[in-house]
Design an enzyme around this catalytic site. Structure first.
Site: not given
Ligand code: COA
Length: 360
Positions: A213, A252, A303
């Site tokens: 986050h 996201h 971000d």
């Molecule tokens: N880098 C690499 N792969 C990513 C990714 C990232 N930043 N974000 C998502 N993915 C991939 C996941 O590994 C997953 O792959 P899979 O289906 O092969 O396992 C898929 O995309 C879905 O990701 P998931 O984490 O389940 O989606 P979500 O909707 O729960 O996630 C976040 C949203 C923000 C938690 C996620 O994108 C993330 O962790 N991003 C990095 C942290 C970040 O920048 N946070 C700020 C948000 S504003």
């Protein structure tokens, strides 16, 4: 599990848990605050005007805006006890942890909920600045009579440059609100127990710290500063994906194709990079964004570009998550007020998968 309970996806993904009139995304995927696009507000409005809109649900008239701005300015300083609490924090304390600790101990004054919430929000820039300086053995800065964004920028950098403060203000506006994100949801859960605003904001401050986050922006800078060329950016993406690691600043829950806030900041960053003679950094960042999209169809989030933008504005990385929290505290104020105005305790059920029938 209660009879008739509904099972929902993990992480409440795509689950609507309540109504809100504060923010959403419109049918073109743009984030809106109270009906206005966040990027339009960033382009055309001041931080104070947007904060009033988000908190109270409508644009202020001239005298309301003045009163609101004066309230923020006159409540921006912290008292001596708060300074003493900050002095007790060990060296190495993260600024976001210090803010959470200080807010949890802030004196509770006899004020309406909105005023308590705005008072907390008004003080976060000063707490961030003094906290950082005290932890690092530096003198705290004197106050500056200026707008919220100018004062905040000065407290972070020691500079009273108005042009940089205006770039900073746009980012602050984009960070202000995002409906039921994790920290806001944490705040609403706490508010739903009828805990006070201070306790509710403390919950939000705890939740915003995590790298999934609000902690993501600081993580972005860590890897971006190690890259010197577009080729290195491509290799970085290769390595991370090969190891199945996430790259902070990408992905996201809501924006699956494009985060319009990130694209807005990217355009601002291009200007800023030209002014600061840092076009190389801009090019590396766009190469990384392209590679991530080509390989995984995962877009850059706010971000990603925000981190590089704050770096070019001369802001220390320790402040990145605190800046997000300071701005979001106005969104939290709106959500606290909305939650308690039509409250129901937020208390979900769970599916038990542990053992049963054991005897001690
Ligand atoms: N880098 C690499 N792969 C990513 C990714 C990232 N930043 N974000 C998502 N993915 C991939 C996941 O590994 C997953 O792959 P899979 O289906 O092969 O396992 C898929 O995309 C879905 O990701 P998931 O984490 O389940 O989606 P979500 O909707 O729960 O996630 C976040 C949203 C923000 C938690 C996620 O994108 C993330 O962790 N991003 C990095 C942290 C970040 O920048 N946070 C700020 C948000 S504003």
């Amino acid at each position: 599990m209660e009879q008739g309970a509904i099972e929902v996806p993990k992480g409440l993904d795509k689950v609507i848990v309540d109504k809100t009139s504060i923010a959403s995304t419109d049918n073109e995927g743009h984030l809106i605050y109270r009906g206005y696009r966040a990027v339009d507000l960033a382009e055309k409005c001041s931080f104070e005007k947007t904060a009033y809109l988000v908190t109270y649900g409508r644009m202020p008239d001239g005298s309301e805006l003045k009163e609101f701005s004066d309230f923020l300015a006159s409540n921006s300083e912290v008292d001596d006890n708060t300074e003493k609490i900050m002095q007790l924090m060990p060296r190495g304390t993260k600024v976001i942890d210090l803010i959470r600790s200080v807010v949890s101990l802030m004196p509770l004054r006899e004020r309406s909920d909105d005023k308590v919430l705005l008072e907390i929000a008004a003080k976060i820039p000063r707490i961030s600045s003094d906290g950082y300086r005290i932890i690092n053995g530096m003198q705290v800065l004197k106050d500056l009579n200026a707008t919220y964004a100018e004062r905040f920028y000065y407290l972070l950098t020691g500079s009273d440059d108005k042009e940089s403060a205006r770039y900073f203000e746009k980012l602050l506006i984009l960070y202000m609100e995002h409906e039921f994100n994790a920290s806001t949801f944490a705040l609403r859960v706490t508010a739903s127990t009828l805990a006070d605003p201070r306790a509710s904001v403390t919950s939000a401050l705890a939740a915003i710290k995590g790298p999934l986050h609000g902690g993501a922006n600081a993580e972005v800078l860590n890897y971006m500063l190690r890259m010197k060329s577009a080729d290195e950016a491509v290799k970085f993406v290769d390595d991370k994906l090969a190891k199945k690691e996430k790259i902070m600043g990408f992905g996201h829950r809501i924006y699956k194709k494009l985060d319009p806030r990130a694209q807005f900041v990217k355009a601002q960053l291009k200007e800023l990079a030209r002014i600061k003679n840092s076009e190389g950094l801009y090019e590396v960042s766009t190469a990384l964004e392209k590679e991530m999209w080509d390989r995984k169809q995962i877009p850059a989030n706010l971000d990603f570009y925000a981190a590089i933008y704050m770096y070019l504005l001369g802001i220390d990385e320790s402040f990145y998550t605190p800046i997000f929290a300071a701005s979001r505290s106005f969104g939290w104020a709106a959500h606290y007020l909305e939650q308690v105005s039509d409250n129901k305790l937020i208390r979900p059920d769970s599916k038990y998968v542990g053992p049963e029938g054991l005897s001690p």
